[in-house]
Design an enzyme around this catalytic site. Structure first.
Site, PDB file in Angstrom:
ATOM      1  N   CYS A  90       0.809  -1.224   0.000  1.00 23.93           N
ATOM      2  CA  CYS A  90       0.000   0.000   0.000  1.00 23.93           C
ATOM      3  C   CYS A  90       0.844   1.277   0.000  1.00 23.93           C
ATOM      4  O   CYS A  90       0.332   2.353  -0.296  1.00 23.93           O
ATOM      5  CB  CYS A  90      -0.942   0.025   1.200  1.00 23.93           C
ATOM      6  SG  CYS A  90      -2.168  -1.288   1.203  1.00 23.93           S
ATOM      7  N   HIS A 327      -9.181   2.612  -3.157  1.00 17.87           N
ATOM      8  CA  HIS A 327      -7.807   2.265  -2.775  1.00 17.87           C
ATOM      9  C   HIS A 327      -7.149   1.392  -3.854  1.00 17.87           C
ATOM     10  O   HIS A 327      -7.162   0.163  -3.760  1.00 17.87           O
ATOM     11  CB  HIS A 327      -7.861   1.530  -1.440  1.00 17.87           C
ATOM     12  CG  HIS A 327      -6.535   1.210  -0.827  1.00 17.87           C
ATOM     13  ND1 HIS A 327      -5.330   1.704  -1.287  1.00 17.87           N
ATOM     14  CD2 HIS A 327      -6.226   0.417   0.243  1.00 17.87           C
ATOM     15  CE1 HIS A 327      -4.344   1.240  -0.534  1.00 17.87           C
ATOM     16  NE2 HIS A 327      -4.861   0.452   0.399  1.00 17.87           N
TER      17      HIS A 327
END
Length: 375
Positions: A90, A327
């Protein structure tokens, strides 16, 4: 003497939920147009052509084969422009920008394009001996390696973050993003692709938040307090400050990558921010804008608690974050930098204004960067 790296252009695609508007685009088709527009923006700001030497991109679940190099070629940057792909999960997009800035600061002062891209919709299926698996391990056998929703639930229990606080944070992210969208604050950073002209998740879950069932029977995390899996890309142009005199931008003042307990990976952004602030020689009270990748409401709240910041601190994701926008894993850290560029540079913040971008990372890491408005 080596010069500091400055970001003088920053763009992103709209963020689309997996399987929707960007589902048919491979990684190079997602980020190639962004690289082209960022290069054109930088050229316009400089008053002459930008000639990047390298493209550094974060990517987590793509096809392999160095997507950054493939994307540079797809963008028409020329065969002499090299590419490097970074995987910090991430935090990949932010890590890629830091890597590009570090190269410039170390003395290789050629311009670079950096950012991240993720096409969850076209990610290949992985297998071992013909048996497919959902994701690569974040830790070796025998070490904690929780799936991210389970890790967020455990962090919520560990920190005493109840369902109501998580719902309130997620609702606030949607409200802020809806306000930013309606006010046009995203317009200048977006590179539309086909039918995708706006982020498609804003507001979708807000009204449902109180009625959603937890993902785990003994947990508090719901589909509304966990971000949507998404497709998207973001990129910035970096060059030495002395190569862009008088051009407004963001100088990278300090950065850090840290490790933390892989059983509680969501906290990683907190020590990373602390370390980056220390290296920049500033305190959190001096920061005007903060962008933290909102993978889960519980995760962001745990980070804010460790930094002694309020749940509703107006500096944090002021236009909403990943809970509202989505995301795209390898891109989200770069999206945070694009958001800082819009909030600070496009927003007309005075020189010297500081911002922070950060992400917590699966496997137990955190990455953060401190930036300063320069002109």
């Amino acid at each position: 003497m080596p010069d500091e790296a400055v970001i003088i252009a920053a763009r992103r695609t709209p963020i689309a939920t997996r399987g929707r508007a960007l589902a048919d685009l491979r990684v190079e088709q997602l980020v190639g147009p962004v690289l082209q527009v960022v290069s054109a923006d930088a050229s316009a700001a400089l008053g002459h052509g930008l000639h990047p030497a390298d493209v550094v991109l974060g990517n987590c679940t793509g096809p392999g084969g160095n997507p950054a190099r493939v994307s540079a070629l797809a963008a028409g940057l020329g065969p002499e422009v090299t590419g490097a792909t970074v995987d910090r999960q991430c935090g990949s997009g932010l890590a890629a920008i830091i890597d590009a800035a570090t190269a410039i600061g170390a003395g290789d002062e050629r311009p670079r394009l950096a950012g991240g891209v993720e096409s969850a919709s076209t990610a290949p299926v992985r297998s071992i001996d013909g048996v497919t698996y959902a994701r690569a391990p974040f830790a070796p056998a025998g070490r904690p390696d929780p799936d991210m929703p389970a890790a967020a639930d455990e962090l919520a229990r560990h920190d005493g973050i109840d369902r109501a606080r998580q719902d309130a944070y997620a609702a606030r992210s949607h409200r802020r993003a809806r306000s930013a969208h309606e006010s046009g604050r995203f317009d200048a950073e977006l590179v539309p692709l086909g039918s995708a002209t706006d982020d498609d998740a804003i507001g979708r879950a807000e009204a449902l938040l109180p009625r959603l069932t937890p993902l785990a029977a003994d947990g508090t995390v719901t589909a509304g307090t966990a971000t949507r899996i998404s497709d998207g890309a973001a990129a910035v142009a970096l060059l030495p400050r002395r190569a862009a005199p008088g051009v407004p931008g963001l100088a990278i003042r300090g950065h850090a990558v840290v490790g933390c307990d892989p059983a509680l990976p969501g906290v990683g952004a907190a020590p990373a921010i602390t370390a980056a602030l220390e290296r920049a020689g500033v305190g959190i009270d001096q920061i005007a804008a903060v962008e933290i990748v909102e993978a889960f409401a519980a995760q962001v709240l745990a980070v804010l608690g460790r930094l002694d910041l309020a749940d509703d601190d107006p500096r944090v994701c002021a236009d909403g974050g990943a809970l509202a926008l989505g995301h795209p894993w390898g891109a989200s850290g770069a999206v945070s930098v694009v958001r800082l560029f819009s909030r600070l540079v496009r927003g007309g913040a005075r020189p010297g204004t500081l911002g922070v971008a950060a992400a917590s990372v699966g496997g137990g890491m955190g990455v953060a960067a401190v930036v300063e408005v320069v002109a």
